[in-house]
Scaffold this active site. Structure first.
Site, PDB file in Angstrom:
ATOM      1  N   ASP A 177       0.845  -1.186   0.000  1.00  0.00           N
ATOM      2  CA  ASP A 177       0.000   0.000   0.000  1.00  0.00           C
ATOM      3  C   ASP A 177       0.887   1.245   0.000  1.00  0.00           C
ATOM      4  O   ASP A 177       1.793   1.366   0.827  1.00  0.00           O
ATOM      5  CB  ASP A 177      -0.930  -0.037   1.213  1.00  0.00           C
ATOM      6  CG  ASP A 177      -1.954  -1.155   1.083  1.00  0.00           C
ATOM      7  OD1 ASP A 177      -2.771  -1.090   0.146  1.00  0.00           O
ATOM      8  OD2 ASP A 177      -1.920  -2.116   1.877  1.00  0.00           O
TER       9      ASP A 177
ATOM     10  N   ASP B 189      -6.867  -4.799  -4.601  1.00  0.00           N
ATOM     11  CA  ASP B 189      -7.382  -4.379  -3.288  1.00  0.00           C
ATOM     12  C   ASP B 189      -8.299  -3.160  -3.354  1.00  0.00           C
ATOM     13  O   ASP B 189      -8.641  -2.592  -2.319  1.00  0.00           O
ATOM     14  CB  ASP B 189      -6.178  -4.081  -2.374  1.00  0.00           C
ATOM     15  CG  ASP B 189      -6.578  -3.918  -0.922  1.00  0.00           C
ATOM     16  OD1 ASP B 189      -7.588  -4.507  -0.515  1.00  0.00           O
ATOM     17  OD2 ASP B 189      -5.875  -3.193  -0.193  1.00  0.00           O
TER      18      ASP B 189
HETATM   19 ZN   LIG Z   1      -4.195  -2.294  -0.367  1.00  0.00          ZN
END
Ligand SMILES: [Zn+2]
Length: 1013
Positions: free
Chosen positions: A264, A374
């Protein structure tokens, strides 16, 4: 035969845990350890290497939150170890259950070359094989004391999410710091037993294969001398060779594994830490690629490649080499794995432009899959954008997180609002952190919904978020499952290889039409309002900056700020990452984002101001020009041009009502605001039609408790609606009138917060503007603004990229009911045949639409509610506290085209500049309102060509003409990367010096326009 199955299974577990795994490192000697802690933020590698160390021992605490320590380990390989494999074991105090959410390290040699990362599941550094004996060992570790934010009891508020509040208590204790002998045979035995034991647990008890595995494992355990595991492990392995060699059945599911680390770009750590997480993981992965000839690794997000290039060139050199060898595979072709709900049309396009261009420029590769494992849902506008970027596939697994409905396919064609279809795959392994566990592989095979017609699925394999990526153990397990009876087969394959096979075997897959709505994380459309506003403001300013800078360059010869716009775009794109724009990061990330957006706004305002001044000419000329950056003309100012301001229609009045409140009038609308400051009535004068549902009042602020069961910043759970407080108390109510507008100002207080709203009617505008300023000091509350409308409809439109999509106003099915909070861009529109209403928003995305049928007259009330603010306490314990400003508008009598126009206007106010020019003609004009200009810019190749992107915004079929203010030589349809493209389905022809366009519903077309001469 007697059933001793559980007895053998329990034996396997104990012997593996207590005897065989510990024997992987049978001998060890301690390393000497020294440490230096950087006083503030991370320092350059050379500085960290050179800093003086002080001694530290195993068991000592280190690592204030977010601090960086440089740890040096030294030692000597014992002479007795000559000829053996020696590794350093460096345990910074890891919790093996938290790969990625903990401390991490990057190992350097004394000369500054990186070796590999250190992570909870990856603590070894190879010293030598075979070792010479007497060899000196000296390694440095750049150790980051990233605190645990998501702990065993998850979602508890914590001050650790910002270095300004995190304190300085050490977080970790140095654990094992040893030189050790690595016994590869024992390590292989561990993996044999893990693979077979995990496979066995997934097989039916009635099947023979399960029992064959059980007996083989029992023989292997019998063969191990528990007092001499190292001396007997080869013998144990030979007992397993037979069952490991049994080939997979012909119908076995086929898994294309690809090494991966889902990192991320910011989340429970700040952006600067992601730079280092990426460096550690890629150092690990390039090292693993060298050790493992079959292994392949993929990394998405061009931004992450750019970070290593800039900050860790020594790691980047290894990445480049591995990419050139075809083993380190750039994936996704986007700048970051962005959110897709909220980015504007243009921003979503530029994610692909900048991502793909980076991969083309750096590596000469173009990939064809959008890689968004995601991301929290996918808009109906996305398929056309993917196709226009020259891509054709999409991968995500996130929809498996939906709370209510199970998606019916894993491989299918996804059709967007314009009819574009994209071949899409949801990995049935249901994770982007596959670790090659038998349970995961079996789940993928069992879960795959397209069995019988398709056989392939993909498994992204490795620890993400700084967990270090794929491990050598995962590679070893994959090798054993290449062709193993009872298991799905596993091969390392590139995403493109997977997609080509999947597409070939499944020529007629099922089709899913419309958005891929995630039935979870619905509150990400609202949390961290300032981040969302910064995004929207930046998108609007970028549109204006490109438009006016292009106009100024072509008209006055001013220099076009290519580099500056490129950098600003990339910064905005980075902040659309799927934990930044959605508001699900720690306080640090959002604090920095707010400052970054403010700086970008300053730069863009300067660019816009300079370009407009250049176009307006000498200010001494004294003429006031109105610049219109929106795509439709307004009060005689053409779209994309400037002209003198014109008078605006009838005057506006505000008259006191009997019983309190005011009536506003501008000749187009009559608005009654009652004594509570609520909108009791809005009548369109021309038709006499009432907008507000009988018995209800609009612009009603409503406050709900909001404490979801999990994922505080992400989720709002349906039960929030069970309790509501209408905010009707008034502190003050006043009206003001001027020549151009009439307003009512309403002040309220509630809880610990205050709100001031201003309702405004402007001359000549059929629109009620609603400005809201909230000083928000609530905890775990959800603030909504409700508009009960007298409209009977079973669906409404919400704007998305390059068009709009429809959602139901009812909850007939579980799929409808699950969409109780949804995304819009600038408008929500609903209508009955011949009459409609638009609700327009400058910066909010979340909303809900519900219906009731009135007892009084049998009419239908359709209530639209904008989501203004939330106050979750995880991961930012002070989310959204403080002052916020919002602008919304109610547009009675609006057709869809009016909604589109007002949506643009609310974010693109007119700008007034004094100069000498009489007017500024637009570079391009379109003769149909549904043909909307999305971007006017100079070509990125710096040829001086003009790029104009146009789309059909009404959902219909349109023929129109694009005319230019210069002599046009030709117009070439392009893809989003501005390359000539024959994929444009609409008609584009140059005729009489103008471009004839015929576009289908929601079709977008990018044109490269060349001037004659
Ligand atoms: Zn993610």
């Amino acid at each position: 035969m007697h059933d001793d199955r559980t007895l053998v299974e329990s034996r396997l577990k104990r012997v593996l845990d207590e005897r065989i795994r510990p024997a992987v490192y049978p001998e060890s000697v301690p390393l000497e350890v020294g440490i230096w802690t950087a006083p503030g933020e991370p320092v350059p590698v050379a500085e960290g290497l050179a800093a003086p160390r002080t001694p530290i021992a195993v068991g000592d605490a280190w690592g204030a939150p977010w601090g960086t320590s440089w740890i040096t380990v030294t030692g000597t390989v014992p002479e007795a170890w000559a000829g053996r494999t020696v590794e350093a074991l460096i345990d910074l105090g890891f919790d093996a259950n938290m790969p990625g959410f903990q401390c991490e390290g990057l190992v350097y040699r004394p000369d500054g070359t990186p070796v590999k990362g250190l992570n909870p599941q990856n603590q070894w550094v190879r010293i030598a094989s075979p070792a010479a004996g007497g060899e000196q060992v000296l390694l440095h570790v750049e150790a980051a004391a990233n605190p645990v934010i998501l702990d065993y009891h998850p979602f508890l508020p914590t001050e650790l999410g910002d270095k300004e509040t995190a304190g300085d208590r050490p977080q970790y204790k140095l654990a094992r710091m040893d030189l050790a002998v690595f016994d590869e045979t024992v390590w292989q035995l561990v993996l044999d037993l893990e693979v077979l034991g995990e496979l066995m647990a997934e097989l039916p008890v009635e099947g023979a294969r399960r029992w064959e595995l059980l007996r083989a494992i029992e023989r292997a355990l019998d063969a191990v001398d528990l007092q001499d595991v190292n001396g007997t492990s080869a013998r144990a392995r030979s007992e397993l060779a037979g069952v490991l060699a049994a080939p997979a059945v012909p119908s076995a599911h086929r898994i294309s594994a690809i090494g991966h680390a889902h990192i991320d770009s910011a989340w429970l750590w700040p952006l600067r830490e992601t730079v280092r997480k990426v460096a550690r993981t890629t150092a690990n992965m390039t090292a693993l690629l060298e050790d493992e000839p079959d292994f392949l690794y993929t990394m998405s997000q061009a931004q992450q490649f750019a970070w290593i290039k800039e900050h860790r060139p020594e790691v980047y050199a290894r990445v480049r080499k591995a990419v050139a060898e075809g083993r380190f595979v750039p994936a996704g072709g986007m700048w970051v794995e962005s959110d897709t709900n909220m980015p504007s049309s243009e921003a979503m396009a530029r994610q692909f432009v900048h991502g793909k261009r980076f991969f083309l420029d750096e590596f000469g590769v173009e990939n064809h899959e959008a890689w968004l494992p995601d991301t929290f849902g996918f808009t109906g506008g996305l398929p056309q954008i993917i196709r226009n970027a020259g891509s054709k596939w999409l991968l995500t697994q996130k929809i498996s997180w939906s709370q209510v409905n199970r998606f019916p396919h894993h491989t299918f064609l996804w059709e967007g609002i314009d009819g574009t279809r994209i071949f899409t795959h949801f990995p049935p392994v249901d994770t982007y952190n596959c670790s090659m566990k038998g349970s995961e592989i079996a789940h993928a095979a069992r879960n795959f919904k397209d069995k019988g017609v398709a056989r392939h699925s993909l498994a992204p394999t490795g620890w993400g978020d700084g967990g270090g990526g794929t491990t050598r153990e995962m590679v070893a397990k994959a090798a054993r499952m290449k062709d193993l009876e009872g298991s799905a087969t596993v091969r390392w394959e590139k995403p493109a290889e997977f997609f080509a096979k999947a597409e070939a075997e499944y020529p007629d897959p099922p089709v899913w039409v419309g958005e891929l709505y995630l039935e979870l994380h619905r509150a990400t459309l609202t949390s961290q309002a300032k981040t969302k506003q910064g995004n929207r403001r930046s998108e609007n300013l970028l549109r204006e900056a490109e438009l006016w800078c292009t106009t100024a360059t072509l008209r006055t010869g001013a220099a076009y700020p290519y580099e500056q716009l490129d950098r600003i775009w990339k910064t905005v794109l980075l902040h659309q990452f799927h934990d930044i724009l959605p508001g699900s990061s720690i306080a640090w990330v959002h604090r920095e984002a707010e400052a970054t957006y403010a700086a970008l706004a300053g730069e863009l305002e300067e660019l816009i101001g300079a370009a407009q001044r250049a176009l307006a000419g000498d200010a001494a000329g004294g003429r006031e020009l109105v610049f219109n950056g929106a795509p439709h003309p307004r009060s005689a100012v053409p779209a994309g041009g400037a002209a003198p301001a014109a008078a605006n229609g009838a005057p506006c009045t505000a008259v006191e009502r009997p019983g309190g409140g005011y009536t506003l009038h501008n000749g187009l609308l009559e608005v009654a605001v009652d004594a509570d400051g609520l909108i009791a009535s809005v009548v369109e004068v021309a038709s006499g039609r009432e907008t507000v549902a009988p018995g209800s009042r609009a612009n009603l602020l409503q406050l709900h408790p909001d404490f979801p069961n999990m994922w505080d910043a992400w989720d709002v759970d349906q039960f929030y609606r069970n309790t509501v407080t209408d905010l009707t108390g008034v502190d003050s109510l006043t009206a003001t009138t001027g020549a151009e507008q009439a307003s009512v100002r309403i002040a309220r207080s509630f809880g610990s917060s205050t709100v001031v709203q201003t309702l405004t009617l402007r001359a000549g505008e059929q629109r009620v503007d609603i400005d809201t300023e909230v000083d928000w000091h609530e905890t775990e509350k959800f603030l909504k603004a409700a508009f009960p409308l007298d409209v009977h409809t079973d669906r409404y439109a919400a704007e998305t990229q390059f068009g709009h999509l429809y959602r139901p106003t009812h909850t007939n099915t579980s799929w409808d009911a699950a969409k109780f909070e949804a995304c819009n861009h600038r408008f929500v529109h609903l209508d009955e045949p011949g009459w409609g209403v638009a609700l327009v928003t400058a910066s909010t995305y979340g909303h809900d639409v519900t219906r009731t049928v009135r007892d009084t007259d049998g009419g239908t009330t359709t209530t639209v509610r904008f989501s203004l603010l939330r106050a979750p306490r995880f991961p930012d314990p002070k989310t959204d506290q403080g002052v916020h400003r919002f602008r919304h508008a109610l547009v009675p009598g609006a057709a869809i085209g009016d909604a589109v126009r007002e949506g643009y206007r609310i974010g693109l106010p007119e700008r007034r500049v004094t100069g000498s020019a009489e007017r500024v003609a637009p570079l391009v004009e379109l003769d149909h309102d549904a043909l909307v200009v999305s971007a006017v810019k100079l070509a990125d190749d710096r040829s001086g060509d003009l790029i104009v992107r146009v789309y059909e915004a009404g959902g219909g079929r349109v023929r129109g003409r694009l005319t230019t203010s210069f002599a046009l030589a030709d117009a070439v349809p392009c893809d989003l990367l501005e390359r000539p493209w024959d994929g444009t389905r609409g008609e584009v022809t140059v005729e009489d010096g103008a471009v004839r366009l015929a576009l289908r519903p929601f079709e977008l077309v990018t044109l490269r326009l060349r001037a004659a001469g």
